[in-house]
Design a protein around this motif. Structure first.
Motif, mmCIF file in Angstrom:
data_model
loop_
_atom_site.group_PDB
_atom_site.id
_atom_site.type_symbol
_atom_site.label_atom_id
_atom_site.label_comp_id
_atom_site.label_asym_id
_atom_site.label_seq_id
_atom_site.Cartn_x
_atom_site.Cartn_y
_atom_site.Cartn_z
ATOM 1 N N ALA A 25 -16.726 28.495 -23.033
ATOM 2 C CA ALA A 25 -18.107 28.151 -23.343
ATOM 3 C C ALA A 25 -18.144 27.146 -24.477
ATOM 4 C CB ALA A 25 -18.887 29.396 -23.745
ATOM 5 N N ALA A 26 -17.289 27.375 -25.446
ATOM 6 C CA ALA A 26 -17.294 26.481 -26.594
ATOM 7 C C ALA A 26 -16.945 25.067 -26.188
ATOM 8 C CB ALA A 26 -16.314 26.985 -27.647
ATOM 9 N N SER A 29 -19.790 23.426 -23.821
ATOM 10 C CA SER A 29 -21.058 22.990 -24.393
ATOM 11 C C SER A 29 -20.862 22.633 -25.862
ATOM 12 C CB SER A 29 -22.094 24.096 -24.248
ATOM 13 O OG SER A 29 -21.631 25.267 -24.863
ATOM 14 N N ALA A 32 -23.835 23.005 -28.360
ATOM 15 C CA ALA A 32 -24.467 24.265 -28.704
ATOM 16 C C ALA A 32 -24.114 24.649 -30.125
ATOM 17 C CB ALA A 32 -24.016 25.362 -27.757
ATOM 18 N N LEU A 34 -24.938 27.562 -32.794
ATOM 19 C CA LEU A 34 -25.618 28.781 -33.198
ATOM 20 C C LEU A 34 -25.504 28.846 -34.708
ATOM 21 C CD1 LEU A 34 -25.308 31.339 -30.320
ATOM 22 C CD2 LEU A 34 -27.293 30.188 -31.218
ATOM 23 N N ASN A 260 -30.576 34.222 -28.187
ATOM 24 C CA ASN A 260 -29.860 35.402 -28.661
ATOM 25 C C ASN A 260 -30.860 36.418 -29.201
ATOM 26 O OD1 ASN A 260 -28.174 37.275 -29.757
ATOM 27 N ND2 ASN A 260 -26.939 35.831 -30.963
ATOM 28 N N ASN A 282 -26.197 29.891 -22.975
ATOM 29 C CA ASN A 282 -25.716 31.072 -23.669
ATOM 30 C C ASN A 282 -26.873 32.037 -23.831
ATOM 31 O OD1 ASN A 282 -24.149 32.726 -25.190
ATOM 32 N ND2 ASN A 282 -23.673 31.204 -26.774
ATOM 33 N N SER A 284 -27.818 36.149 -24.825
ATOM 34 C CA SER A 284 -27.468 37.523 -25.140
ATOM 35 C C SER A 284 -28.726 38.341 -25.297
ATOM 36 C CB SER A 284 -26.656 37.611 -26.429
ATOM 37 O OG SER A 284 -26.448 38.976 -26.729
ATOM 38 N N TYR A 306 -22.297 31.902 -20.835
ATOM 39 C CA TYR A 306 -22.049 33.137 -21.569
ATOM 40 C C TYR A 306 -23.246 34.047 -21.373
ATOM 41 C CZ TYR A 306 -21.345 36.253 -25.567
ATOM 42 O OH TYR A 306 -21.185 37.345 -26.366
HETATM 43 C C1 LIG Z 1 -22.859 32.560 -27.399
HETATM 44 O O1 LIG Z 1 -23.434 33.663 -28.072
HETATM 45 C C2 LIG Z 1 -22.517 34.602 -28.569
HETATM 46 C C3 LIG Z 1 -23.254 35.756 -29.194
HETATM 47 O O2 LIG Z 1 -24.591 35.691 -29.021
HETATM 48 C C4 LIG Z 1 -21.596 33.938 -29.560
HETATM 49 O O3 LIG Z 1 -20.645 34.866 -30.005
HETATM 50 C C5 LIG Z 1 -20.930 32.763 -28.917
HETATM 51 O O4 LIG Z 1 -20.161 32.091 -29.882
HETATM 52 C C6 LIG Z 1 -21.942 31.801 -28.339
HETATM 53 N N1 LIG Z 1 -21.277 30.733 -27.647
HETATM 54 C C7 LIG Z 1 -21.758 29.490 -27.664
HETATM 55 C C8 LIG Z 1 -20.989 28.490 -26.892
HETATM 56 O O5 LIG Z 1 -22.782 29.189 -28.245
#
Ligand SMILES: *[C@@H]1O[C@H](CO)[C@@H](O)[C@H](O)[C@H]1NC(C)=O
Ligand SMILES: *[C@@H]1O[C@H](CO)[C@@H](O)[C@H](O)[C@H]1NC(C)=O
Ligand SMILES: *[C@@H]1O[C@H](CO)[C@@H](O)[C@H](O)[C@H]1NC(C)=O
Ligand SMILES: *[C@@H]1O[C@H](CO)[C@@H](O)[C@H](O)[C@H]1NC(C)=O
Ligand SMILES: *[C@@H]1O[C@H](CO)[C@@H](O)[C@H](O)[C@H]1NC(C)=O
Ligand SMILES: *[C@@H]1O[C@H](CO)[C@@H](O)[C@H](O)[C@H]1NC(C)=O
Ligand SMILES: *[C@@H]1O[C@H](CO)[C@@H](O)[C@H](O)[C@H]1NC(C)=O
Ligand SMILES: *[C@@H]1O[C@H](CO)[C@@H](O)[C@H](O)[C@H]1NC(C)=O
Length: 333
Positions: A25-26, A29, A32, A34, A260, A282, A284, A306
């Motif tokens: 995922a990292a 994208s 992204a 967070l 999230n 992503n 959650s 994710y």
């Molecule tokens: C996606 O979200 C999770 C937890 O909400 C986080 O641990 C993860 O790093 C995030 N991944 C990306 C690609 O943003």
């Protein structure tokens, strides 16, 4: 053979996802973002001589004014403010990169002005002064990391000039009323600090330019606002005490890349048209009390990478599309 019931398979699925897809995922994208992790600090070596020399600093004032450092290109008032905040000023804070990237200046003359200030690991006896903060009203970006100093009311000039405000484990506590004065923010990050507010709308309702918001582990109660800006790309309200449903209006956020809501007290069903969140990468919703099934519409989200739905009261079966999605890897069943 019909698929095993959701309560059995989902935890397996999610454990698997968590352990296998995060790195993908990292890389999938790169945009992204967070919650900003505390900046990777390398050794605080100070650059030697490479000054991006702006249009020559004029002859230093010859008055007896006790300027802290007559060689600095930074506005003397702001230099004094920095000193009151324990930011070292023996070297010109406008020379890049400043130690720990704590300061960034613009190119005004005769004196440069601060546009970015990052305070981290503050000493416990540091105290914020209104005068110092007022003289920093040219800041566009202000951040506190591990600075549990006593908060004060921010001068209105400063509050409205900020585009980015970050407070991670800092300032002891914040109020929704105080935060709501930061009307020009595009990025708001508040994490691991309690926010006393009647709800998220009281914090966010006046911010018309917001693109990324994190208010996590902040002890916030109330509901997820029905009206959120369509410009939002990142939402992180994890680790609070939010209750009620996920409003179906959330599905209007077509620019949303990450959502999230982990660890709250949300109830009800995930909106049927959740798949309208076409930019989502992503998501959650784990550790809530959501019920019903995972909506089939999620199969339409092209770049979903994710997913965490663990620890809810979801029923039904694991949607088949999880197995078909390009970027999600799930165990064969
Ligand atoms: C996606 O979200 C999770 C937890 O909400 C986080 O641990 C993860 O790093 C995030 N991944 C990306 C690609 O943003
Ligand atoms: C100011 O600069 C001069 C020469 O560049 C240097 O000799 C002097 O020590 C500097 N003063 C301070 C306070 O840094
Ligand atoms: C300072 O910021 C620059 C550019 O954003 C980055 O490359 C560098 O690693 C940072 N340095 C520190 C010490 O954080
Ligand atoms: C702050 O403290 C943490 C933990 O002690 C450390 O890892 C980090 O490098 C420090 N950051 C700065 C900017 O001093
Ligand atoms: C911030 O917002 C106020 C009121 O909405 C506006 O008048 C002002 O021009 C804005 N300031 C900046 C620096 O964008
Ligand atoms: C969380 O909020 C409740 C009231 O809503 C309050 O009683 C409690 O002390 C708060 N907890 C923290 C850690 O601030
Ligand atoms: C939270 O705000 C309310 C209303 O402004 C106030 O009565 C209350 O004392 C505050 N609670 C805390 C823990 O600051
Ligand atoms: C799932 O739960 C909802 C209410 O929470 C219920 O209406 C529905 O019948 C349940 N479906 C299954 C397959 O158990």
């Amino acid at each position: 053979m019909s698929p095993p019931p959701l309560p059995i398979l989902l935890p397996l699925l999610l454990l698997f996802l968590i352990s296998t897809t995060t790195t993908e995922a990292a890389s999938a994208s790169p945009t992204a973002t967070l919650p900003p992790s505390p900046s990777p600090t390398s050794s605080p070596t100070v650059p030697s001589t490479k000054t991006p020399s702006p249009t020559t600093s004029p002859t230093p004032p010859t008055t007896k004014t006790p300027f802290p450092s007559i060689n600095s290109t930074l506005s003397p008032k702001q230099l004094i403010a920095l000193q009151s905040l324990d930011i070292p000023t023996s070297k010109d804070p406008c020379i890049q990169p400043s130690p720990h990237n704590a300061t960034i200046c613009d190119s005004s003359s005769p004196f440069r002005l601060l546009i970015s200030l990052h305070l981290s690991n503050c000493s416990s006896d540091l105290s914020l002064s209104y005068t110092a903060l007022k003289s920093l009203s040219t800041l566009q970006s202000l951040s506190f990391t591990n600075c549990p100093v006593t908060p004060i009311r921010f001068p209105l000039d400063l509050a409205s000039s900020l585009h980015s405000f970050t407070c991670i484990h800092s300032l002891k506590h914040l109020t929704g009323v105080g935060l709501s004065r930061f009307v020009n923010l595009t990025d708001l990050t508040v994490s691991n600090v309690p926010v006393n507010t009647s709800g998220l709308y009281a914090v966010l309702g006046n911010m018309r330019k917001l693109r990324s918001v994190t208010i996590s582990n902040a002890n916030v109660t109330g509901y997820i606002p029905k009206h959120l800006l369509p410009s939002l790309t990142h939402i992180d309200f994890s680790g609070n005490r939010l209750k009620g449903n996920i409003p179906s209006s959330v599905t209007l956020l077509e620019n949303l890349e990450s959502l999230n809501l982990y660890s709250n007290a949300l109830t009800g069903a995930i909106p049927d048209n959740f798949g309208d969140l076409i930019s989502l990468k992503n998501v959650s919703l784990g550790s809530n009390s959501l019920s019903g099934a995972i909506p089939d519409s999620m199969s339409a989200i092209p770049e979903l990478a994710y997913v965490d739905m663990s620890s809810n009261q979801l029923n039904g079966t694991v949607p088949k599309f999880f197995a078909e999605m390009k970027k999600l890897k799930v165990p064969e069943s």
